[in-house]
Write an enzyme that holds these catalytic residues in place. Sequence first.
Site, PDB file in Angstrom:
ATOM      1  N   ARG A   1      20.912  75.907 -16.183  1.00 52.04           N
ATOM      2  CA  ARG A   1      20.468  76.302 -14.521  1.00 52.04           C
ATOM      3  C   ARG A   1      20.425  77.707 -14.214  1.00 52.04           C
ATOM      4  O   ARG A   1      19.665  78.238 -13.385  1.00 52.04           O
ATOM      5  CB  ARG A   1      21.009  75.375 -13.631  1.00 52.04           C
ATOM      6  CG  ARG A   1      20.700  73.818 -13.550  1.00 52.04           C
ATOM      7  CD  ARG A   1      21.476  73.332 -12.251  1.00 52.04           C
ATOM      8  NE  ARG A   1      21.404  71.871 -12.405  1.00 52.04           N
ATOM      9  CZ  ARG A   1      20.361  70.685 -12.418  1.00 52.04           C
ATOM     10  NH1 ARG A   1      19.203  71.239 -12.181  1.00 52.04           N
ATOM     11  NH2 ARG A   1      20.929  69.503 -12.477  1.00 52.04           N
TER      12      ARG A   1
ATOM     13  N   GLU B   1       9.591  71.770  -5.066  1.00 48.55           N
ATOM     14  CA  GLU B   1       9.943  71.228  -6.437  1.00 48.55           C
ATOM     15  C   GLU B   1      10.091  72.357  -7.369  1.00 48.55           C
ATOM     16  O   GLU B   1       9.459  73.272  -7.438  1.00 48.55           O
ATOM     17  CB  GLU B   1       8.911  70.061  -6.653  1.00 48.55           C
ATOM     18  CG  GLU B   1       9.033  68.690  -6.533  1.00 48.55           C
ATOM     19  CD  GLU B   1      10.229  68.244  -7.644  1.00 48.55           C
ATOM     20  OE1 GLU B   1      11.120  69.067  -8.156  1.00 48.55           O
ATOM     21  OE2 GLU B   1      10.261  66.883  -7.778  1.00 48.55           O
ATOM     22  N   ASP B   2      10.803  72.020  -8.481  1.00 53.75           N
ATOM     23  CA  ASP B   2      10.816  72.842  -9.572  1.00 53.75           C
ATOM     24  C   ASP B   2       9.869  72.782 -10.525  1.00 53.75           C
ATOM     25  O   ASP B   2       9.031  73.702 -10.976  1.00 53.75           O
ATOM     26  CB  ASP B   2      12.197  72.607 -10.459  1.00 53.75           C
ATOM     27  CG  ASP B   2      12.504  71.416 -10.593  1.00 53.75           C
ATOM     28  OD1 ASP B   2      11.800  70.369 -10.306  1.00 53.75           O
ATOM     29  OD2 ASP B   2      13.645  71.048 -11.440  1.00 53.75           O
TER      30      ASP B   2
ATOM     31  N   ASP C   1       5.807  66.871 -13.501  1.00 51.44           N
ATOM     32  CA  ASP C   1       5.304  66.457 -14.985  1.00 51.44           C
ATOM     33  C   ASP C   1       4.531  65.157 -14.767  1.00 51.44           C
ATOM     34  O   ASP C   1       3.220  65.188 -14.652  1.00 51.44           O
ATOM     35  CB  ASP C   1       6.678  66.272 -15.534  1.00 51.44           C
ATOM     36  CG  ASP C   1       6.616  65.832 -16.920  1.00 51.44           C
ATOM     37  OD1 ASP C   1       5.693  66.248 -17.559  1.00 51.44           O
ATOM     38  OD2 ASP C   1       7.572  65.362 -17.592  1.00 51.44           O
TER      39      ASP C   1
HETATM   40  P1  5GP Z   1       8.122  64.039 -12.741  1.00 57.65           P
HETATM   41  O1  5GP Z   1       8.616  62.810 -11.649  1.00 57.65           O
HETATM   42  O2  5GP Z   1       6.858  64.728 -12.106  1.00 57.65           O
HETATM   43  O3  5GP Z   1       7.665  63.515 -14.074  1.00 57.65           O
HETATM   44  O4  5GP Z   1       9.237  64.973 -13.038  1.00 57.65           O
HETATM   45  C1  5GP Z   1       9.868  65.477 -12.038  1.00 57.65           C
HETATM   46  C2  5GP Z   1      11.200  65.940 -12.368  1.00 57.65           C
HETATM   47  O5  5GP Z   1      11.606  65.525 -13.768  1.00 57.65           O
HETATM   48  C3  5GP Z   1      11.513  67.211 -11.985  1.00 57.65           C
HETATM   49  O6  5GP Z   1      11.810  67.601 -10.625  1.00 57.65           O
HETATM   50  C4  5GP Z   1      12.662  67.745 -13.195  1.00 57.65           C
HETATM   51  O7  5GP Z   1      13.819  67.388 -12.586  1.00 57.65           O
HETATM   52  C5  5GP Z   1      12.205  66.710 -14.261  1.00 57.65           C
HETATM   53  N1  5GP Z   1      11.450  67.308 -15.421  1.00 57.65           N
HETATM   54  C6  5GP Z   1      10.133  67.170 -15.635  1.00 57.65           C
HETATM   55  N2  5GP Z   1      10.113  68.042 -16.819  1.00 57.65           N
HETATM   56  C7  5GP Z   1      10.963  68.843 -16.957  1.00 57.65           C
HETATM   57  C8  5GP Z   1      11.192  69.770 -17.949  1.00 57.65           C
HETATM   58  O8  5GP Z   1      10.422  70.413 -18.899  1.00 57.65           O
HETATM   59  N3  5GP Z   1      12.451  70.525 -17.757  1.00 57.65           N
HETATM   60  C9  5GP Z   1      13.290  70.030 -17.123  1.00 57.65           C
HETATM   61  N4  5GP Z   1      14.684  70.554 -17.139  1.00 57.65           N
HETATM   62  N5  5GP Z   1      13.279  69.248 -16.200  1.00 57.65           N
HETATM   63  C10 5GP Z   1      12.165  68.433 -16.232  1.00 57.65           C
END
Ligand code: 5GP
Length: 176
Positions: free
Chosen positions: A166, A99-100, A103
Site C-alpha cells: 500500500r 474508490e481506489d 473492477d
Molecule cells: P470490484 O467490486 O469492482 O470487483 O472490486 C473492487 C475492489 O476490489 C477494490 O476496491 C479493490 O479493493 C479490489 N481490487 C480490484 N482489482 C484490484 C487490483 O488490481 N488490485 C488490488 N490490490 N485490489 C483490487
Amino acid sequence: MNRSDHLKVLIDEQALQERVKTLGRQIREDYGEEPITAIGVLKGSFIFMADLVRAIGGDVKVEFLGVSSYHGGTRSTGVVRITQDLRHPIEGQHCLIIEDIVDTGLTMDYLHRMLDVRGPKSLKTVSLLDKPANREIEGVDIDFVGFTIPDEFVVGYGLDLGELFRNLPYIAVYTP
Ligand code: 5GP
C-alpha cells in the site's frame, strides 16, 4: 527473487500526482462552492483520498466506509462486506464516494445503492483506476476516473496484496 522482481511500474509517481491534481480541480469545478462530503472506501482509497481532498479544496468533510471484498488473494469473491459504516448521517449533503479501483463493479454498485437510500442531496463517484475488462455489473456509474487500466492485478498507492505494497508511491502490476 526479491520483491521488486514481482513489480512492474504501470503509473509512476509524477503521473499519479498530476492526474490527481487535475481530477481535484475538475471535481471542484463541478460542485462550484458547495460543500462536499468525501466518503473514502477503506482501506484501498486512503492515499488517493488524502491527495484528492487537498486537490479539491474548498469545504470538504471526510468520512470513511470500511469494505472488504477480497480476502487476501488476487481474485474477487463477489461478496461485499461492510466492516465499518459511516459515523454520521449524509442526508441533504453532496456526497462523493472515493474508490481506489472499480473492477467487477460489484462494490461500487452496492455502495451506491446503500448510500442513495440515505437521502444525500447528490451522490457521485470517483475512482482512481478503472478496469473495465472484468465488469459484471452493467452501467456502473463512475463520474470521475483517474486512469483506465488493462486487466492486471495492481498494487501501490493504497492498493494491497495481502496488506502489503500500500505504501508504494506508484501503481505497479504484480506478477507472482
Ligand atoms: P470490484 O467490486 O469492482 O470487483 O472490486 C473492487 C475492489 O476490489 C477494490 O476496491 C479493490 O479493493 C479490489 N481490487 C480490484 N482489482 C484490484 C487490483 O488490481 N488490485 C488490488 N490490490 N485490489 C483490487
